[in-house]
Enzyme design. Sequence first.
Site, PDB file in Angstrom:
ATOM      1  N   ASP A  57      16.838  39.651  39.363  1.00 13.18           N
ATOM      2  CA  ASP A  57      17.970  38.997  38.378  1.00 13.18           C
ATOM      3  C   ASP A  57      17.582  37.450  38.198  1.00 13.18           C
ATOM      4  O   ASP A  57      17.525  37.071  37.133  1.00 13.18           O
ATOM      5  CB  ASP A  57      19.362  38.930  39.176  1.00 13.18           C
ATOM      6  N   TYR A  70      14.819  37.582  35.561  1.00 11.48           N
ATOM      7  CA  TYR A  70      15.662  37.625  34.305  1.00 11.48           C
ATOM      8  C   TYR A  70      16.459  36.438  33.842  1.00 11.48           C
ATOM      9  O   TYR A  70      16.399  35.900  32.780  1.00 11.48           O
ATOM     10  CB  TYR A  70      16.620  38.956  34.441  1.00 11.48           C
ATOM     11  N   ASP A  71      17.253  35.838  34.691  1.00 14.69           N
ATOM     12  CA  ASP A  71      17.984  34.461  34.525  1.00 14.69           C
ATOM     13  C   ASP A  71      16.843  33.411  34.010  1.00 14.69           C
ATOM     14  O   ASP A  71      17.195  32.700  32.954  1.00 14.69           O
ATOM     15  CB  ASP A  71      18.424  34.045  35.758  1.00 14.69           C
ATOM     16  N   GLU A  90      36.864  31.829  44.852  1.00 12.14           N
ATOM     17  CA  GLU A  90      36.506  33.411  45.410  1.00 12.14           C
ATOM     18  C   GLU A  90      35.057  33.516  45.524  1.00 12.14           C
ATOM     19  O   GLU A  90      34.267  32.956  45.149  1.00 12.14           O
ATOM     20  CB  GLU A  90      37.268  33.933  44.333  1.00 12.14           C
ATOM     21  N   LYS A 109      31.762  35.817  44.528  1.00 10.36           N
ATOM     22  CA  LYS A 109      31.435  36.120  43.656  1.00 10.36           C
ATOM     23  C   LYS A 109      30.606  37.712  43.773  1.00 10.36           C
ATOM     24  O   LYS A 109      29.475  37.816  44.403  1.00 10.36           O
ATOM     25  CB  LYS A 109      30.251  35.604  42.643  1.00 10.36           C
ATOM     26  N   ARG A 128      33.102  47.015  31.690  1.00 11.02           N
ATOM     27  CA  ARG A 128      33.166  46.024  30.910  1.00 11.02           C
ATOM     28  C   ARG A 128      32.208  46.075  29.478  1.00 11.02           C
ATOM     29  O   ARG A 128      32.962  45.744  28.446  1.00 11.02           O
ATOM     30  CB  ARG A 128      32.491  44.679  31.643  1.00 11.02           C
ATOM     31  N   GLU A 173      36.251  44.031  40.407  1.00 13.89           N
ATOM     32  CA  GLU A 173      34.915  44.270  40.597  1.00 13.89           C
ATOM     33  C   GLU A 173      34.897  45.716  41.339  1.00 13.89           C
ATOM     34  O   GLU A 173      35.397  45.903  42.522  1.00 13.89           O
ATOM     35  CB  GLU A 173      34.102  43.538  41.358  1.00 13.89           C
TER      36      GLU A 173
HETATM   37  S1  IVH Z   1      36.212  36.050  37.081  1.00 19.25           S
HETATM   38  C1  IVH Z   1      37.493  34.801  33.155  1.00 19.25           C
HETATM   39  N1  IVH Z   1      36.053  36.320  39.515  1.00 19.25           N
HETATM   40  O1  IVH Z   1      31.162  37.996  37.422  1.00 19.25           O
HETATM   41  C2  IVH Z   1      36.302  35.246  34.047  1.00 19.25           C
HETATM   42  N2  IVH Z   1      34.319  37.295  37.976  1.00 19.25           N
HETATM   43  O2  IVH Z   1      29.440  36.910  35.365  1.00 19.25           O
HETATM   44  C3  IVH Z   1      36.231  36.497  34.051  1.00 19.25           C
HETATM   45  N3  IVH Z   1      32.675  38.624  39.013  1.00 19.25           N
HETATM   46  O3  IVH Z   1      31.943  40.198  34.738  1.00 19.25           O
HETATM   47  C4  IVH Z   1      35.600  37.040  35.536  1.00 19.25           C
HETATM   48  N4  IVH Z   1      33.075  38.282  41.002  1.00 19.25           N
HETATM   49  O4  IVH Z   1      31.819  40.984  37.020  1.00 19.25           O
HETATM   50  C5  IVH Z   1      35.519  36.595  38.269  1.00 19.25           C
HETATM   51  N5  IVH Z   1      35.806  36.356  41.731  1.00 19.25           N
HETATM   52  C6  IVH Z   1      35.317  36.754  40.368  1.00 19.25           C
HETATM   53  C7  IVH Z   1      34.138  37.562  40.060  1.00 19.25           C
HETATM   54  C8  IVH Z   1      33.708  37.841  39.085  1.00 19.25           C
HETATM   55  C9  IVH Z   1      32.249  38.576  40.504  1.00 19.25           C
HETATM   56  C10 IVH Z   1      31.708  39.066  38.152  1.00 19.25           C
HETATM   57  C11 IVH Z   1      32.445  39.937  36.952  1.00 19.25           C
HETATM   58  C12 IVH Z   1      32.051  39.110  35.752  1.00 19.25           C
HETATM   59  C13 IVH Z   1      30.732  38.504  35.995  1.00 19.25           C
HETATM   60  C14 IVH Z   1      30.600  37.209  35.140  1.00 19.25           C
END
Ligand code: IVH
Length: 666
Positions: A31, A34-35, A111, A113, A134, A169
């Site tokens: 990743d 890629y980033d 939270e 990620k 998604r 997720e």
């Molecule tokens: S919020 C409005 N919270 O990260 C924002 N996303 O890079 C919507 N993800 O597609 C996402 N942990 O798959 C949110 N605590 C978390 C998350 C999270 C993982 C993922 C999610 C999203 C991606 C965005």
Amino acid sequence: MEIAARIAHLRAEIERHAYAYYVLDAPTIPDAEYDKLFRELQALEAQHPELLSADSPTQRVGSKPLKSFAEVQHRTPMLSLNNAFSEDEVRAFDARIREALGVSEVEYAVEPKFDGLAVTLSYRDGVFVQGATRGDGSTGEDVTENLRTVRDIPLRLNETIKDVEVRGEVLMFKRDFSRLNDEQRARGEKEFVNPRNAAAGSLRQLDSRITASRHLSFFAYGIGYCDCVTLPVRHDQQMDLLWRLDVPVAQQCRVVRGLDGLLGYYREIGAQRAALPFDIDGVVYKVNDIAQQQQLGFVSRAPRFAIAHKFPAEEALTTLLDIEVQVGRTGALTPVARLAPVFVGGVTVTNATLHNEDEIRRKDVRIGDSVIVRRAGDVIPEVARVVLERRPVDAREFTMPITCPVCGSHVARQEDESVSRCTGGLFCPAQRKQALLHFASRRAMNIEGLGDKLVEQLVDARIVSTPADLYRLRLLELIILERMGEKSALNLLAAIELSKRTTLARFIFALGIRNIGESTAKDLAQHFGSLDNLLAADADSLQKVHDVGPVVARSMADFLAETHNREVIKQLREAGVHWAEHQTQPAISLPFSGKIFVLTGTLAALTREQAKEKLEALGAKVSGSVSHKTDYVVAGVEAGSKLDRARELGVAVLDEQQFLAMLKSG
Ligand code: IVH
């Protein structure tokens, strides 16, 4: 390269990797790589807006869904998050928010990620009716049947709500991932690269029975569309509501205030990362107040009110320049990868372990390869895998050296072991400290006062390199050492002098030969009676010794085959190490000399300990297990498997009466 050409190149590369990642679930690069490409393209496009085009990967996130699943239009788009990679970027985020809201401090919901894949779950009248991935954010794939198999996902909510979409997720816990890979390996099928790919591969199965056989998990992080009376006005309250509805919410979610709160949380979760049961790749900060969220709104496809603060990537791509071999304290040879420097797990790495020869074969690692290096937490960096598609034509295979790179002794590898070892135990500088400590230990030569610290000093000052050197030590050499007074030096010399008088068994044990512990050393001493007999033995004659099998015989033979070791033994004897050889020779005069007994079951007339003592007094040896070398098995009441084994091997079995009679006649 010309800017336009570079941009075209980057777009093609990014598209190729994105396809492999999103559509094929088979990532070609880490990743972080890629980033990096993505950021370079974003930067170039920002500097040269005239070169921007609608089909650039920067203009859309994700990729088209696979044709084989039905498409689902998301009623509210599934957004992505902007990333922050440093504290400065987080500081800038907080400053932007405070300025836009006109407040001095902001409350944030924070939270983990989760490193899985985003899904949305639709509930009508409290019943799970549809689930989707998604996809590109507006259109996803209908994976309802597969999501139904995820045990964490409630099929019915705890309360009847008219219409609600839960966002979260799907992921695979680390323990479920390693179990799955164990199974894949056992079936001879391809292993998954990481838990995220395993989760994606499992969810994107057309046959939901396969998904059901994989253990997937789910955590919610938001609410999408909602038609209900009133929704709580803060994000953390919405999460509490989901929790009350039976939807899983991670227990690491919290509310903090201001920049310090954000960074404190980042550090706290970072410290827990390795120990968490699931993979995360950062933390997410969200403005907690929903009205404030709405006020901030969105830029392109990401909310302004949230950001992902990423942890340093645990994997990175680099080139394997060479494979060198390190010799450890116990003589184990470890192949070590020399790498083109690469930033991974928060530090620059130039070396990584390759574990052993089998691992190199299994991963098909060759010198010159592009490799993915992994550094998770404080674990030693390792070469995780090779990017085969980048293998240069002149990549070279690695072979284990046949002599030790440190001392030149032979290298041996036992059939049942994956490790290759230097056989120059007494001589090899890499093994010196370990060998000396063992030599001096209480059950070996018993040199009191020669511990860790002292061995360290003696070896580092080059005063001692082999055990034989201990017997040449002089007072003057010792008292110049740190923390060594005249009195302790004299004590040490006395202890060394005292150790010269020992037994053959202790001496053999002290040599620190692999697989030769105290009891085997005793057996060898007993069997051969003298050191010269032992030195003359080959692998075959060694195997005739009680309890010595092929592995032990091989270790001993390897050790003796090394002239360096024989030289040290010679020097030790010349220095005055001695023992009374006749005492350990088989006492021919005793009636049961050379006979091996095994005791099993309960005897009426005497305890097992008493029986053993009597037998040993008559020259017999008492062993714990039955083999073809056993002469008699004495079977008392309730004799078990040893008796069966004796019958199997045709070993003579004595009952208590016969045994007592035999003792008497003896
Ligand atoms: S919020 C409005 N919270 O990260 C924002 N996303 O890079 C919507 N993800 O597609 C996402 N942990 O798959 C949110 N605590 C978390 C998350 C999270 C993982 C993922 C999610 C999203 C991606 C965005």
